[in-house]
Scaffold this motif. Structure first.
Motif, mmCIF file in Angstrom:
data_model
loop_
_atom_site.group_PDB
_atom_site.id
_atom_site.type_symbol
_atom_site.label_atom_id
_atom_site.label_comp_id
_atom_site.label_asym_id
_atom_site.label_seq_id
_atom_site.Cartn_x
_atom_site.Cartn_y
_atom_site.Cartn_z
ATOM 1 N N SER B 147 0.774 -1.184 -0.099
ATOM 2 C CA SER B 147 0.104 -0.065 -0.051
ATOM 3 C C SER B 147 0.691 1.215 0.162
ATOM 4 O O SER B 147 0.627 2.088 -0.566
ATOM 5 N N ILE B 148 1.971 1.178 0.868
ATOM 6 C CA ILE B 148 2.592 2.516 0.826
ATOM 7 C C ILE B 148 3.466 2.770 -0.409
ATOM 8 O O ILE B 148 3.458 3.749 -1.038
ATOM 9 N N ILE B 149 3.778 1.590 -1.094
ATOM 10 C CA ILE B 149 4.461 1.844 -2.539
ATOM 11 C C ILE B 149 3.381 2.448 -3.701
ATOM 12 O O ILE B 149 3.776 3.204 -4.248
ATOM 13 N N VAL B 150 2.214 1.869 -3.355
ATOM 14 C CA VAL B 150 1.123 2.340 -4.290
ATOM 15 C C VAL B 150 1.203 4.048 -3.955
ATOM 16 O O VAL B 150 0.997 4.861 -4.937
ATOM 17 N N GLY B 155 10.053 2.320 -7.501
ATOM 18 C CA GLY B 155 11.306 2.515 -7.297
ATOM 19 C C GLY B 155 12.294 1.870 -6.108
ATOM 20 O O GLY B 155 11.414 1.416 -5.004
ATOM 21 N N THR B 156 13.598 1.882 -6.313
ATOM 22 C CA THR B 156 14.363 1.317 -5.335
ATOM 23 C C THR B 156 14.106 1.768 -3.922
ATOM 24 O O THR B 156 13.813 1.174 -2.983
ATOM 25 N N VAL B 157 14.224 2.978 -3.862
ATOM 26 C CA VAL B 157 13.952 3.686 -2.756
ATOM 27 C C VAL B 157 12.712 3.713 -2.201
ATOM 28 O O VAL B 157 12.635 3.531 -0.853
ATOM 29 N N ASP B 158 11.787 4.028 -2.850
ATOM 30 C CA ASP B 158 10.221 3.812 -2.477
ATOM 31 C C ASP B 158 10.065 2.730 -1.597
ATOM 32 O O ASP B 158 9.501 2.396 -0.795
ATOM 33 N N ALA B 159 10.623 1.576 -2.517
ATOM 34 C CA ALA B 159 10.338 0.164 -2.099
ATOM 35 C C ALA B 159 11.145 0.146 -0.383
ATOM 36 O O ALA B 159 10.398 -0.497 0.190
ATOM 37 N N ALA B 160 12.265 0.607 -0.503
ATOM 38 C CA ALA B 160 13.180 0.473 0.726
ATOM 39 C C ALA B 160 12.142 1.384 1.809
ATOM 40 O O ALA B 160 12.045 0.775 2.936
ATOM 41 N N ILE B 161 11.759 2.439 1.532
ATOM 42 C CA ILE B 161 11.178 3.254 2.650
ATOM 43 C C ILE B 161 9.956 2.311 3.005
ATOM 44 O O ILE B 161 9.621 2.444 4.246
ATOM 45 N N ALA B 162 8.995 1.693 1.959
ATOM 46 C CA ALA B 162 8.073 1.291 2.319
ATOM 47 C C ALA B 162 8.216 -0.061 3.299
ATOM 48 O O ALA B 162 7.640 -0.348 4.172
ATOM 49 N N VAL B 163 9.436 -0.843 3.074
ATOM 50 C CA VAL B 163 9.704 -1.769 3.861
ATOM 51 C C VAL B 163 10.080 -1.366 5.333
ATOM 52 O O VAL B 163 10.059 -1.902 6.370
ATOM 53 N N GLY B 164 10.819 -0.299 5.424
ATOM 54 C CA GLY B 164 11.153 0.437 6.561
ATOM 55 C C GLY B 164 10.352 0.921 7.572
ATOM 56 O O GLY B 164 10.126 0.520 8.544
ATOM 57 N N VAL B 165 9.030 1.088 6.841
ATOM 58 C CA VAL B 165 7.808 1.450 7.889
ATOM 59 C C VAL B 165 7.246 0.455 8.350
ATOM 60 O O VAL B 165 6.727 0.455 9.398
ATOM 61 N N THR B 166 7.472 -0.954 7.791
ATOM 62 C CA THR B 166 6.947 -1.952 8.433
ATOM 63 C C THR B 166 7.607 -2.313 9.688
ATOM 64 O O THR B 166 7.241 -3.098 10.587
ATOM 65 N N ALA B 167 8.876 -1.758 9.713
ATOM 66 C CA ALA B 167 9.829 -2.214 10.597
ATOM 67 C C ALA B 167 9.815 -1.067 11.927
ATOM 68 O O ALA B 167 10.119 -1.600 13.029
ATOM 69 N N VAL B 168 8.975 -0.097 11.755
ATOM 70 C CA VAL B 168 9.096 0.868 12.395
ATOM 71 C C VAL B 168 8.232 0.543 13.879
ATOM 72 O O VAL B 168 8.785 0.818 14.782
ATOM 73 N N ALA B 169 7.259 0.016 13.626
ATOM 74 C CA ALA B 169 6.265 -0.543 14.917
ATOM 75 C C ALA B 169 7.369 -1.457 15.784
ATOM 76 O O ALA B 169 7.085 -1.293 16.985
ATOM 77 N N LEU B 232 9.196 -7.699 -2.891
ATOM 78 C CA LEU B 232 8.546 -6.752 -3.540
ATOM 79 C C LEU B 232 9.037 -6.526 -4.832
ATOM 80 O O LEU B 232 8.327 -6.454 -5.772
ATOM 81 N N GLY B 233 10.231 -6.881 -5.096
ATOM 82 C CA GLY B 233 11.150 -6.942 -6.565
ATOM 83 C C GLY B 233 10.410 -7.931 -7.289
ATOM 84 O O GLY B 233 9.973 -8.004 -8.489
ATOM 85 N N PHE B 234 10.218 -9.145 -6.526
ATOM 86 C CA PHE B 234 9.746 -10.313 -7.263
ATOM 87 C C PHE B 234 8.282 -10.177 -7.732
ATOM 88 O O PHE B 234 7.715 -10.424 -8.883
ATOM 89 N N LEU B 235 7.608 -9.328 -6.952
ATOM 90 C CA LEU B 235 6.129 -9.153 -7.292
ATOM 91 C C LEU B 235 6.021 -7.983 -8.154
ATOM 92 O O LEU B 235 4.875 -7.531 -8.660
ATOM 93 N N GLY B 236 7.396 -7.177 -8.471
ATOM 94 C CA GLY B 236 6.911 -6.233 -9.404
ATOM 95 C C GLY B 236 6.986 -4.919 -8.885
ATOM 96 O O GLY B 236 6.516 -3.832 -9.594
ATOM 97 N N TYR B 237 6.894 -4.711 -7.611
ATOM 98 C CA TYR B 237 6.759 -3.467 -6.965
ATOM 99 C C TYR B 237 8.121 -2.755 -6.487
ATOM 100 O O TYR B 237 8.043 -1.803 -6.096
ATOM 101 N N GLY B 238 9.084 -3.149 -7.129
ATOM 102 C CA GLY B 238 10.549 -2.778 -6.565
ATOM 103 C C GLY B 238 11.070 -1.789 -7.684
ATOM 104 O O GLY B 238 10.236 -1.382 -8.492
#
Lengths: 539, 289
Positions: B147-150, B155-169, B232-238
């Protein structure tokens, strides 16, 4: 000594292995205990007294080992027995009364099952009889309503009651030797006396030998027939208690005797003319309630209308046992918590009027020194930054001036300068407490609140810190609020005292008046419980 | 004449002693941990200097070399466009590693800040922050990052941020629990007692004494981030093709899985080895603190 020795240590040496380094902590220790005799192993922390006791019962930590020498129980050497052979001896022939009653019982099992365990291990056949024996034992160690106690859990019992349970476990099989490792140092003085009386009674009844491990020479003197004084793993002196008190041979024993406040001849501080002006602390009708969590707003009154005044430049002591509210008062006086009602004035300022930044600036006036010098220093800071930090909080002092000021205080509390760069964990307990005092003094406060500030220290270190506090008071004109459970120390250093019991002041006034003419039974009890009465004033 | 051999002997003894002390140090490090560090070191080297490991281009195919199995010219084989797989894996390391670093950094910084505030202020603020954290934890990580990527874009950085957000909690939780216990220590109270302001005490005492747990966790999160970024890369979101990102390599190789096993296997092994190495290291960090 005509009777044969129950326990005999012959030239015992013990060492610990840490990684590749072998460090010997007990050197050539020899002593013996006869049946019915109490021998006290006295020493400060790190003297090897607990290690020696652990070796006797075969419970050295995994990296410890007996290098040479013999530990003979009734003539057989048990120093190198296998753990399985020792299992048969432990509990039945030798038993242990551990130091800390709060952590020595299993919290999830009933008292009854824990006492029954030792009986079941050694006499597995008659379990039914063992159950009855448990109740009998609990009654025997002075627990009220033993039928009820067997079904209770450790948290339902007070510290003194738990120690009685541990004693019941220790004496369950009438062992020949009981090792009591600081059995009362975690308990209040009045409880301590009753527990020691109990151990003494049980010893006399079964003619048990007792190895009494303690740091408190006064307690040892009251209870032991003979003393073994240990220092750095070596015996400094051993002999009959009375003989040692009459004529101590080693310099170390003499120092211990001189430094123990409860053994010193009773003397009070000379009355000094009261300094003029505003008193340092005025507490009027202080009430502090705490709301008990999860009980629908039910309140617990920790301090109930306590009043006292501390004149400038004097020391006022607050004495009480655990739960008496003494720490609560200390915290209210330094402004860490707001009283439910009543007034606290420090150096002429009413704390109730202070908010936010005014409160922060008020903290220059009054500083608190904590009991535990291990917990009150940030483990990640160096000593230098610990002492400089309070100055940073009050702004604009140039770095050079700040460093000079910190250094001056550092010298003042008697610490060598090469400690400045160290972290607290690289310091001894006494050095840490000096650092804590230096941090408190660096802001030039008028009042110091000392919350059990010397209770965690060895007696010789304690004496040094008390001397330091005395000097600082004289030189800097400080006023002290000295919170303590130790009446012997209070008698020695305070000008006036308030005795607390369950949050109420039961006695108050100049120290001499309170100690010589106590008005309440409770105070009389406390004074009576000061150890060291059997061998008074050797001077 | 007789001096020379003696001097020479002296030197060998010196050198031998030096080598022995290094060997002693290595012996004290468990072999698994040593291996894990070597893997991380290698991955870093791949990312920084891919030219050292391969001379093929990661994006340009060689005509006539399509779908070759591993052999001496192409150690890991080639893909359907004749691109050298080794080169693609080597050049892909940078995307995976930077992605994981950004993700962990986002999680660590934001999570630490939230946990610190929640644990030290307490009360309503604590409750509010921690309930939001609970909600974040309740959403599956993959769904959340998708959802965050959407929202952010691809992009690489966007995917990274999206992954980061899931770790925040998770970071916020761990740090809050540490802060709550450090906040109650006497040295923190003593710092307030000597006139420290709230922010200064947090910065000087509470944070340094509670952050170690979060740092130990960062290593685990690093492994997790690699996995999630690859997913995410595998799913085509990276990263978009032809970026040689590892997850994307696996996804592209999937089309040929029946005929060209190497296209999925080698990038997969790279991901697994790196994640295992990160976990092993975090285990040792956690043990030491």
């Amino acid at each position: 000594m005509t009777r044969p020795a129950v326990l005999e240590l012959d030239n015992v040496a013990i060492s610990y292995r840490e990684q590749d380094i072998v460090r010997r902590v007990v050197h050539d220790v020899s002593f013996s205990i006869a049946a019915g005799e109490v021998v006290a192993l006295v020493g400060e922390s790190g003297s090897g007294k607990t290690t020696t006791a652990q070796a006797v019962i075969g419970l050295l930590p995994g990296n410890g080992q007996v290098d040479h020498g013999a530990i003979r129980l009734d003539g057989t050497d048990i120093a190198h027995l296998s753990q399985r052979r020792l299992d048969a001896i432990r509990g039945s022939r030798i038993s242990l009364i551990p130091q800390d009653p709060s952590s020595s019982l299993d919290p999830v099992r009933t008292i009854g099952s824990q006492v029954a365990e030792i009986l079941d291990i050694h006499r597995p056949r008659d379990r039914a009889a063992n159950r009855e024996r448990v109740i009998e034992l609990l009654g025997h160690v002075g627990l009220s309503r033993p039928e009820l106690r067997v079904r209770q859990y450790p948290h339902e019992l007070s510290g003194g009651m738990r120690q009685r349970v541990l004693i019941a476990i220790a004496v369950a099989l009438k062992p020949a030797l009981i090792i009591a490792d600081e059995p009362t140092s975690a308990l209040d003085v009045t409880v301590q006396r009753r527990i020691l009386d109990l151990i003494d009674g049980l010893r006399a009844e079964n003619d048990t030998a007792v190895l009494f491990v303690t740091h408190d020479l006064a307690v040892a003197a009251d209870r032991a027939d003979r003393l073994v004084i240990l220092r750095d793993g070596r015996i400094q002196e051993q002999g009959e208690t009375a003989a040692i008190f009459r004529a101590p041979r080693s310099a170390y024993t003499r120092r211990l005797l001189a430094d123990a406040p409860s053994l010193a001849p009773v003397s009070y501080r000379a009355a000094r003319p009261a300094a003029g002006g505003e008193p340092a602390i005025v507490v009027r009708d202080l009430v502090q309630d705490f709301v008990l969590a999860g009980r629908g707003g039910e309140r617990f009154r920790a301090v109930d209308s306590v009043s006292f005044t501390v004149p400038r430049g004097s020391t006022h002591a607050i004495v009480g046992e655990s739960g008496s509210g003494k720490t609560t008062i200390a915290r209210a006086v330094v402004g860490f918590q707001r009283p439910t009602s009543g007034h606290v004035r420090v150096d002429g300022t009413d704390l109730a009027t202070l908010r936010g930044s005014a409160m922060r600036h008020f903290r220059r006036t009054i500083q608190l020194v904590y009991q535990n010098p291990f917990g009150s220093l940030d483990p990640r800071q160096s000593v230098r930054s610990i002492i400089e930090e309070p100055l940073l909080n009050f702004g604009a002092l140039p770095a050079a001036e700040r460093a000079a000021k910190a250094l001056a205080i550092f010298d003042r509390v008697g610490l060598p300068r090469d400690l400045l760069a160290r972290k607290p964990r690289a310091l001894s307990g006494g050095q840490r407490q000096r650092v804590a005092i230096a941090r408190a003094l660096v802001l030039d406060p008028r009042v110091l609140v000392l919350d059990e500030a010397v209770s965690a220290l060895d007696v010789t270190v304690q004496a040094q810190i008390l001397r330091l506090l005395g000097e600082l008071q004289r030189d800097l004109g400080l006023s002290y609020l000295f919170v303590s459970h130790d009446l012997a120390v209070v008698r020695q250093i305070a000008d006036s005292v308030t005795v607390l019991h369950n949050g109420r002041a039961v006695d108050a006034g100049p120290v001499r008046d309170v100690f010589e003419m106590p008005t309440s039974d409770y105070t009389r009890d406390l004074i009576e419980a000061i150890p060291g009465k059997r061998h008074p004033a050797f001077a | 004449m007789s001096d020379a051999p003696l001097a020479g002997a002296g030197v060998t003894v010196e050198g031998g002693r030096h080598a022995r002390s290094v060997a002693a140090l290595l012996r004290r490090v468990p072999p698994g941990l040593l291996l894990a560090w070597l893997v991380i070191l290698l991955a870093a080297l791949l990312a920084v200097a891919p030219g050292l490991f391969t001379h093929y281009s990661p994006t340009a195919g060689i005509a006539g070399h399509q779908l070759r199995p591993p052999d001496l010219t192409h150690l890991l084989g080639t893909d359907e466009l004749g691109r050298d797989l080794l080169s693609r894996v080597v050049h892909g390391a940078i995307y995976t590693l930077t992605g994981a670093f950004v993700a962990v950094a986002v999680g660590l910084l934001a999570g630490t800040a939230l946990g610190l505030v929640a644990g030290s202020v307490g009360g309503v603020v604590d409750d509010a922050i921690m309930r939001v954290v609970d909600v974040l934890l309740a959403i599956p990580a993959l769904l959340l990052s998708l959802s965050i990527i959407v929202l952010l874009g691809f992009g690489t950085v966007d995917a990274a941020i999206a992954v980061g957000v899931t770790a925040v909690a998770r970071f916020a939780r761990v740090l809050r629990s540490e802060v709550v216990s450090v906040r109650r220590t006497e040295y923190v109270e003593a710092a307030f007692g000597s006139g420290g302001t709230f922010v200064r005490v947090l910065w000087r005492h509470v944070l340094p004494n509670s952050v170690t747990a979060a740092v130990a966790m960062a290593a685990v999160e690093f492994g997790r981030a690699i996995l999630l970024i690859s997913t995410l890369g595998f799913l085509g979101y990276g990263a978009p093709p032809p970026t040689p990102e590892w997850g994307l390599l696996i996804a592209e190789g999937r089309n040929y899985i029946a005929t060209a096993w190497w296209l999925t296997t080698f990038p997969g092994i790279a991901v697994v080895v790196l994640v295992l190495a990160a976990n092993r290291i975090s285990q040792s960090v956690g043990k030491r603190t």
